[in-house]
Motif scaffolding. Structure first.
Motif, PDB file in Angstrom:
ATOM      1  N   MET A  65       0.844  -1.164   0.000  1.00  0.00           N
ATOM      2  CA  MET A  65       0.000   0.000   0.000  1.00  0.00           C
ATOM      3  C   MET A  65       0.897   1.236   0.000  1.00  0.00           C
ATOM      4  N   SER A  66       0.555   2.214  -0.785  1.00  0.00           N
ATOM      5  CA  SER A  66       1.368   3.420  -0.885  1.00  0.00           C
ATOM      6  C   SER A  66       1.279   4.249   0.394  1.00  0.00           C
ATOM      7  N   ILE A  97      -1.858   4.667   3.042  1.00  0.00           N
ATOM      8  CA  ILE A  97      -1.696   4.440   4.479  1.00  0.00           C
ATOM      9  C   ILE A  97      -2.178   5.654   5.250  1.00  0.00           C
ATOM     10  N   GLU A  98      -1.792   6.846   4.794  1.00  0.00           N
ATOM     11  CA  GLU A  98      -2.218   8.080   5.466  1.00  0.00           C
ATOM     12  C   GLU A  98      -3.731   8.258   5.403  1.00  0.00           C
ATOM     13  N   ALA A  99      -4.335   7.919   4.271  1.00  0.00           N
ATOM     14  CA  ALA A  99      -5.787   8.069   4.122  1.00  0.00           C
ATOM     15  C   ALA A  99      -6.524   7.120   5.068  1.00  0.00           C
ATOM     16  N   VAL A 100      -6.101   5.870   5.129  1.00  0.00           N
ATOM     17  CA  VAL A 100      -6.751   4.896   6.016  1.00  0.00           C
ATOM     18  C   VAL A 100      -6.508   5.276   7.475  1.00  0.00           C
ATOM     19  N   ALA A 101      -5.279   5.658   7.803  1.00  0.00           N
ATOM     20  CA  ALA A 101      -4.970   6.064   9.179  1.00  0.00           C
ATOM     21  C   ALA A 101      -5.795   7.281   9.574  1.00  0.00           C
ATOM     22  N   GLY A 102      -5.964   8.224   8.664  1.00  0.00           N
ATOM     23  CA  GLY A 102      -6.773   9.399   8.942  1.00  0.00           C
ATOM     24  C   GLY A 102      -8.224   9.043   9.203  1.00  0.00           C
ATOM     25  N   LEU A 103      -8.739   8.096   8.439  1.00  0.00           N
ATOM     26  CA  LEU A 103     -10.116   7.647   8.659  1.00  0.00           C
ATOM     27  C   LEU A 103     -10.258   6.977  10.021  1.00  0.00           C
ATOM     28  N   LEU A 104      -9.314   6.116  10.342  1.00  0.00           N
ATOM     29  CA  LEU A 104      -9.399   5.400  11.614  1.00  0.00           C
ATOM     30  C   LEU A 104      -9.157   6.323  12.803  1.00  0.00           C
ATOM     31  N   GLU A 132     -14.833   4.949  -0.308  1.00  0.00           N
ATOM     32  CA  GLU A 132     -13.703   5.183  -1.211  1.00  0.00           C
ATOM     33  C   GLU A 132     -12.529   4.260  -0.892  1.00  0.00           C
ATOM     34  N   ARG A 133     -12.346   3.943   0.370  1.00  0.00           N
ATOM     35  CA  ARG A 133     -11.245   3.067   0.813  1.00  0.00           C
ATOM     36  C   ARG A 133     -11.704   1.625   0.973  1.00  0.00           C
ATOM     37  N   ASP A 134     -12.939   1.329   0.551  1.00  0.00           N
ATOM     38  CA  ASP A 134     -13.503  -0.023   0.604  1.00  0.00           C
ATOM     39  C   ASP A 134     -13.512  -0.576   2.036  1.00  0.00           C
ATOM     40  N   LEU A 135     -13.799   0.299   2.994  1.00  0.00           N
ATOM     41  CA  LEU A 135     -13.862  -0.120   4.389  1.00  0.00           C
ATOM     42  C   LEU A 135     -15.292  -0.352   4.858  1.00  0.00           C
ATOM     43  N   HIS A 190       3.974  -0.916   6.702  1.00  0.00           N
ATOM     44  CA  HIS A 190       3.127  -1.719   5.816  1.00  0.00           C
ATOM     45  C   HIS A 190       1.763  -1.835   6.471  1.00  0.00           C
ATOM     46  N   LEU A 191       0.730  -1.595   5.703  1.00  0.00           N
ATOM     47  CA  LEU A 191      -0.633  -1.682   6.190  1.00  0.00           C
ATOM     48  C   LEU A 191      -1.344  -2.773   5.416  1.00  0.00           C
TER      49      LEU A 191
END
Length: 113
Positions: A1-2, A6-13, A55-58, A93-94
């Motif tokens: 994962m780029s 990683i930043e986008a998913v971490a920001g969401l969480l 958007e992040r398929d979560l 790595h995520l």
């Protein structure tokens, strides 16, 4: 994962409303109006977080039939089981372990034929 992903998913969480959506819907799928009440957030905030999670398929959107009124309601359920962050040799790595039910696998199989 780029790094950007990683930043986008971490920001969401990191976002309290996004976390509340994921945890509340892990018990049972919920509509946006149910999430508004459960998460103590405005409608626009709920819809923005749902969009970012999609958007992040979560999270995934499902249709809940209404047997009495004949209408359908869109409900949301998490599309993940686990998020793992690993630090290895100076790199993060995520890994996201997503849910996939039998009907999704069957649909994907048919679409690939």
């Amino acid at each position: 994962m780029s790094e950007e992903e990683i930043e986008a998913v971490a920001g969401l969480l990191e976002d309290e409303t996004a976390r509340a959506i994921l945890t509340r819907t892990s018990r049972e799928p919920m509509s946006a109006s149910e999430l508004k009440q459960q998460c103590d957030a405005s409608g626009p905030t709920i819809y923005r977080r749902l969009e970012r999670l999609r958007e992040r398929d979560l999270i995934e959107e499902q249709t809940r039939p209404d047997p009495d009124g004949g209408h359908h309601t869109q409900v949301y359920a998490p599309n993940l089981r686990r998020v793992t962050v690993e630090l290895d040799d100076g790199e993060l790595h995520l890994e996201i372990d997503r849910r996939e039910d039998m009907s999704d696998r069957f649909t994907r199989l048919i679409e690939d034929i």
